[in-house]
Write a protein that holds these residues in place. Structure first.
Motif, PDB file in Angstrom:
ATOM      1  N   GLY A 158     -33.256 -21.399  -7.985  1.00 31.01           N
ATOM      2  CA  GLY A 158     -32.042 -22.463  -8.261  1.00 31.01           C
ATOM      3  C   GLY A 158     -30.640 -22.116  -8.323  1.00 31.01           C
ATOM      4  N   VAL A 159     -30.416 -20.692  -9.089  1.00 33.29           N
ATOM      5  CA  VAL A 159     -29.354 -19.864  -9.436  1.00 33.29           C
ATOM      6  C   VAL A 159     -29.325 -18.691  -9.321  1.00 33.29           C
ATOM      7  CG1 VAL A 159     -28.570 -18.788 -11.991  1.00 33.29           C
ATOM      8  CG2 VAL A 159     -30.074 -20.458 -11.851  1.00 33.29           C
ATOM      9  N   ARG A 160     -28.179 -18.377  -8.282  1.00 29.04           N
ATOM     10  CA  ARG A 160     -27.120 -17.329  -7.956  1.00 29.04           C
ATOM     11  C   ARG A 160     -27.489 -16.183  -8.862  1.00 29.04           C
ATOM     12  NH1 ARG A 160     -26.157 -16.311  -3.286  1.00 29.04           N
ATOM     13  NH2 ARG A 160     -25.957 -18.413  -2.178  1.00 29.04           N
ATOM     14  N   THR A 161     -27.904 -15.371  -8.374  1.00 26.92           N
ATOM     15  CA  THR A 161     -28.058 -14.096  -9.000  1.00 26.92           C
ATOM     16  C   THR A 161     -26.842 -12.898  -8.578  1.00 26.92           C
ATOM     17  OG1 THR A 161     -30.118 -12.677  -8.346  1.00 26.92           O
ATOM     18  CG2 THR A 161     -29.857 -14.483  -9.548  1.00 26.92           C
ATOM     19  N   THR A 162     -27.243 -11.762  -9.815  1.00 26.35           N
ATOM     20  CA  THR A 162     -26.888 -11.233  -9.453  1.00 26.35           C
ATOM     21  C   THR A 162     -27.576  -9.626  -9.698  1.00 26.35           C
ATOM     22  OG1 THR A 162     -24.397 -11.175 -10.239  1.00 26.35           O
ATOM     23  CG2 THR A 162     -24.748  -8.826 -10.119  1.00 26.35           C
ATOM     24  N   LEU A 163     -27.724  -8.711  -8.916  1.00 26.74           N
ATOM     25  CA  LEU A 163     -28.586  -7.518  -9.300  1.00 26.74           C
ATOM     26  C   LEU A 163     -28.067  -6.874 -10.005  1.00 26.74           C
ATOM     27  CD1 LEU A 163     -31.457  -6.271  -8.389  1.00 26.74           C
ATOM     28  CD2 LEU A 163     -30.775  -5.467  -6.144  1.00 26.74           C
ATOM     29  N   TYR A 164     -29.368  -5.748 -10.500  1.00 28.02           N
ATOM     30  CA  TYR A 164     -28.711  -4.906 -11.346  1.00 28.02           C
ATOM     31  C   TYR A 164     -30.062  -3.464 -11.395  1.00 28.02           C
ATOM     32  CZ  TYR A 164     -24.533  -6.968 -13.927  1.00 28.02           C
ATOM     33  OH  TYR A 164     -23.356  -7.938 -14.274  1.00 28.02           O
ATOM     34  N   GLU A 165     -29.807  -2.615 -10.898  1.00 36.24           N
ATOM     35  CA  GLU A 165     -30.320  -1.749 -11.249  1.00 36.24           C
ATOM     36  C   GLU A 165     -30.094  -0.196 -11.518  1.00 36.24           C
ATOM     37  OE1 GLU A 165     -31.792  -0.817  -6.488  1.00 36.24           O
ATOM     38  OE2 GLU A 165     -29.736  -1.815  -6.108  1.00 36.24           O
ATOM     39  N   GLY A 166     -31.244   0.516 -11.693  1.00 40.51           N
ATOM     40  CA  GLY A 166     -31.393   1.929 -11.899  1.00 40.51           C
ATOM     41  C   GLY A 166     -32.781   2.549 -12.376  1.00 40.51           C
ATOM     42  N   THR A 167     -32.851   3.017 -12.834  1.00 43.05           N
ATOM     43  CA  THR A 167     -33.249   4.158 -13.694  1.00 43.05           C
ATOM     44  C   THR A 167     -33.362   4.741 -14.877  1.00 43.05           C
ATOM     45  OG1 THR A 167     -32.848   6.597 -12.904  1.00 43.05           O
ATOM     46  CG2 THR A 167     -33.820   5.593 -11.307  1.00 43.05           C
ATOM     47  N   ILE A 168     -34.266   5.180 -16.041  1.00 43.26           N
ATOM     48  CA  ILE A 168     -34.561   5.138 -16.876  1.00 43.26           C
ATOM     49  C   ILE A 168     -36.162   6.236 -17.506  1.00 43.26           C
ATOM     50  CG2 ILE A 168     -36.163   3.313 -17.840  1.00 43.26           C
ATOM     51  CD1 ILE A 168     -34.067   3.057 -20.864  1.00 43.26           C
ATOM     52  N   TRP A 202     -32.241  -9.562 -11.845  1.00 42.44           N
ATOM     53  CA  TRP A 202     -32.350 -10.217 -11.161  1.00 42.44           C
ATOM     54  C   TRP A 202     -31.199 -11.378 -11.890  1.00 42.44           C
ATOM     55  CZ3 TRP A 202     -35.429  -7.281  -8.624  1.00 42.44           C
ATOM     56  CH2 TRP A 202     -35.090  -7.064  -7.228  1.00 42.44           C
ATOM     57  N   ILE A 203     -30.142 -10.887 -12.170  1.00 44.76           N
ATOM     58  CA  ILE A 203     -29.450 -11.738 -13.757  1.00 44.76           C
ATOM     59  C   ILE A 203     -28.241 -12.812 -12.604  1.00 44.76           C
ATOM     60  CG2 ILE A 203     -27.986 -11.996 -15.710  1.00 44.76           C
ATOM     61  CD1 ILE A 203     -29.159  -8.690 -15.324  1.00 44.76           C
ATOM     62  N   GLY A 204     -29.089 -14.300 -13.871  1.00 44.84           N
ATOM     63  CA  GLY A 204     -27.858 -15.411 -13.569  1.00 44.84           C
ATOM     64  C   GLY A 204     -26.350 -15.283 -14.063  1.00 44.84           C
ATOM     65  N   ARG A 205     -25.355 -16.814 -13.860  1.00 44.23           N
ATOM     66  CA  ARG A 205     -24.858 -16.722 -14.765  1.00 44.23           C
ATOM     67  C   ARG A 205     -24.653 -16.487 -15.801  1.00 44.23           C
ATOM     68  NH1 ARG A 205     -20.091 -19.466 -10.333  1.00 44.23           N
ATOM     69  NH2 ARG A 205     -20.111 -18.070  -8.662  1.00 44.23           N
ATOM     70  N   ASP A 206     -25.816 -17.549 -16.164  1.00 44.19           N
ATOM     71  CA  ASP A 206     -26.279 -17.324 -17.578  1.00 44.19           C
ATOM     72  C   ASP A 206     -26.526 -16.748 -18.472  1.00 44.19           C
ATOM     73  OD1 ASP A 206     -28.167 -17.423 -16.440  1.00 44.19           O
ATOM     74  OD2 ASP A 206     -29.431 -20.021 -16.933  1.00 44.19           O
ATOM     75  N   GLN A 207     -26.890 -15.341 -17.483  1.00 47.50           N
ATOM     76  CA  GLN A 207     -27.081 -14.498 -18.269  1.00 47.50           C
ATOM     77  C   GLN A 207     -28.905 -14.087 -17.925  1.00 47.50           C
ATOM     78  OE1 GLN A 207     -24.871 -11.813 -20.975  1.00 47.50           O
ATOM     79  NE2 GLN A 207     -22.646 -13.311 -20.420  1.00 47.50           N
ATOM     80  N   LEU A 208     -29.447 -15.003 -17.915  1.00 48.36           N
ATOM     81  CA  LEU A 208     -31.188 -15.224 -18.089  1.00 48.36           C
ATOM     82  C   LEU A 208     -31.678 -13.923 -16.466  1.00 48.36           C
ATOM     83  CD1 LEU A 208     -31.787 -18.463 -19.529  1.00 48.36           C
ATOM     84  CD2 LEU A 208     -31.976 -16.257 -20.639  1.00 48.36           C
ATOM     85  N   VAL A 209     -32.365 -13.718 -16.958  1.00 45.25           N
ATOM     86  CA  VAL A 209     -32.729 -12.538 -15.351  1.00 45.25           C
ATOM     87  C   VAL A 209     -34.433 -13.977 -15.062  1.00 45.25           C
ATOM     88  CG1 VAL A 209     -34.747 -11.030 -15.146  1.00 45.25           C
ATOM     89  CG2 VAL A 209     -32.689 -10.752 -17.429  1.00 45.25           C
ATOM     90  N   ARG A 210     -33.966 -13.987 -13.769  1.00 45.93           N
ATOM     91  CA  ARG A 210     -34.294 -14.617 -12.935  1.00 45.93           C
ATOM     92  C   ARG A 210     -35.827 -14.242 -12.579  1.00 45.93           C
ATOM     93  NH1 ARG A 210     -30.999 -17.940 -14.753  1.00 45.93           N
ATOM     94  NH2 ARG A 210     -31.691 -19.909 -14.413  1.00 45.93           N
ATOM     95  N   ARG A 211     -35.538 -12.666 -12.075  1.00 49.13           N
ATOM     96  CA  ARG A 211     -36.847 -11.242 -11.560  1.00 49.13           C
ATOM     97  C   ARG A 211     -36.208 -10.226 -12.209  1.00 49.13           C
ATOM     98  NH1 ARG A 211     -36.999 -10.490  -4.926  1.00 49.13           N
ATOM     99  NH2 ARG A 211     -38.676  -9.058  -5.111  1.00 49.13           N
ATOM    100  N   ALA A 212     -37.652  -9.647 -12.578  1.00 47.13           N
ATOM    101  CA  ALA A 212     -37.305  -8.192 -13.035  1.00 47.13           C
ATOM    102  C   ALA A 212     -38.760  -7.597 -11.548  1.00 47.13           C
ATOM    103  CB  ALA A 212     -37.710  -8.714 -14.750  1.00 47.13           C
ATOM    104  N   TRP A 213     -38.509  -6.419 -11.686  1.00 47.77           N
ATOM    105  CA  TRP A 213     -39.070  -5.430 -11.119  1.00 47.77           C
ATOM    106  C   TRP A 213     -38.888  -4.096 -11.113  1.00 47.77           C
ATOM    107  CZ3 TRP A 213     -37.930  -1.104  -8.491  1.00 47.77           C
ATOM    108  CH2 TRP A 213     -39.320   0.035  -7.732  1.00 47.77           C
TER     109      TRP A 213
END
Length: 266
Positions: A158-168, A202-213
């Motif tokens: 139920g929260v719109r998210t921003t996707l952050y991605e990269g490699t480590i 995938w991180i919401g405006r509340d900075q909580l992660v809603r999805r992690a791949w």
């Protein structure tokens, strides 16, 4: 019995140099503020593995992760890859409890007993794969520091998210978590240091992660190289998180319904 069922990872693209995500957000801190007694989060974990050149998808693991004072203290997990109806394990501290909902002719239990308790190798962490730990602030911040792209994306929980991605690299992860291992207890040093984990959060405006791949290779040191087989396994794991802060009082099953594994082995 007061056990909560455990249910155990985009639209303008920002290109160019790695984004210093820590400067504009702190999901690690947001998650740490959630880790208070009596609360938790629901998870659904899906995994794919490439063993010998072909991909296999596994059934989901579902459940609830229970929080304590700044850490994960319990899980109640149902693994639908084990058993006809899935296998449920409750893990509290260093003790595990496995439910035998139906009689098992290969492991008969005493009358009235439906749970077996034992020293369980508990994985009391919240993570995508073996490496991208969401509950360890140092690891999560190190991962986010390698952000290469971000973009607005869909709605999760139920929260719109921003996707952050990269490699480590394994070396970078090992630096912040010296106890980290890959494959069959291999240290991610030497030839493994430059191996990379691809990640997406995938991180919401509340900075909580809603999805992690995450996607990575594990070394397979047991393979016979002369047979021409690849010296690694490939994995992908997709973790969905919902209901952050939900009430989650994960308790042991009733003692009169429980038998210790040591008694069964006698």
């Amino acid at each position: 019995m007061a056990v909560v069922v455990l249910l155990v990872t985009a639209s303008t693209v920002t290109a160019g140099p790695a984004v210093r995500a820590k400067a504009v957000m702190d999901p690690a801190g947001a998650i740490q503020r959630q880790l208070v007694p009596g609360h938790g989060v629901k998870i659904v974990q899906r995994t794919r593995a490439n063993w010998y050149g072909s991909w296999s998808a596994f059934k989901p693991v579902r459940g609830v992760v229970g929080f304590g004072k700044g850490k994960i203290v319990a899980t109640d997990l149902t693994n639908f890859n084990l058993g006809r109806d899935g296998t449920r394990n409750v893990c509290i501290g260093k003790r595990g409890y496995q439910l035998y909902a139906k009689p098992d002719p290969d492991r008969p239990l005493p009358p009235g007993k439906s749970w077996v308790t034992y020293e369980w190798p508990c994985q009391l962490v919240l993570k995508s794969g073996h490496h991208v730990s969401l509950s360890d602030p140092a690891t999560l911040r190190a991962v986010l520091a390698t952000t290469a792209r971000k973009r607005a994306t869909g709605v999760y929980d139920g929260v719109r998210t921003t996707l952050y991605e990269g490699t480590i690299t394994f070396a970078q992860l090992h630096k912040v978590n010296p106890g980290m291992r890959i494959g069959f207890r291999s240290k991610p040093t030497g030839k493994y240091a430059s191996w990379k984990v691809s990640w997406r959060l995938w991180i919401g405006r509340d900075q909580l992660v809603r999805r992690a791949w995450s996607a990575w290779h594990d070394p397979n040191d047991s393979l016979d190289k002369s047979a021409g087989e690849k010296p690694y396994y490939a994995f992908e794991e997709d973790l969905r998180l919902s209901d952050w802060g939900m009430k989650a009082e994960i308790q042991p099953p009733p003692a009169d319904e429980t038998v210790a594994s040591e008694e069964l082995d006698d």
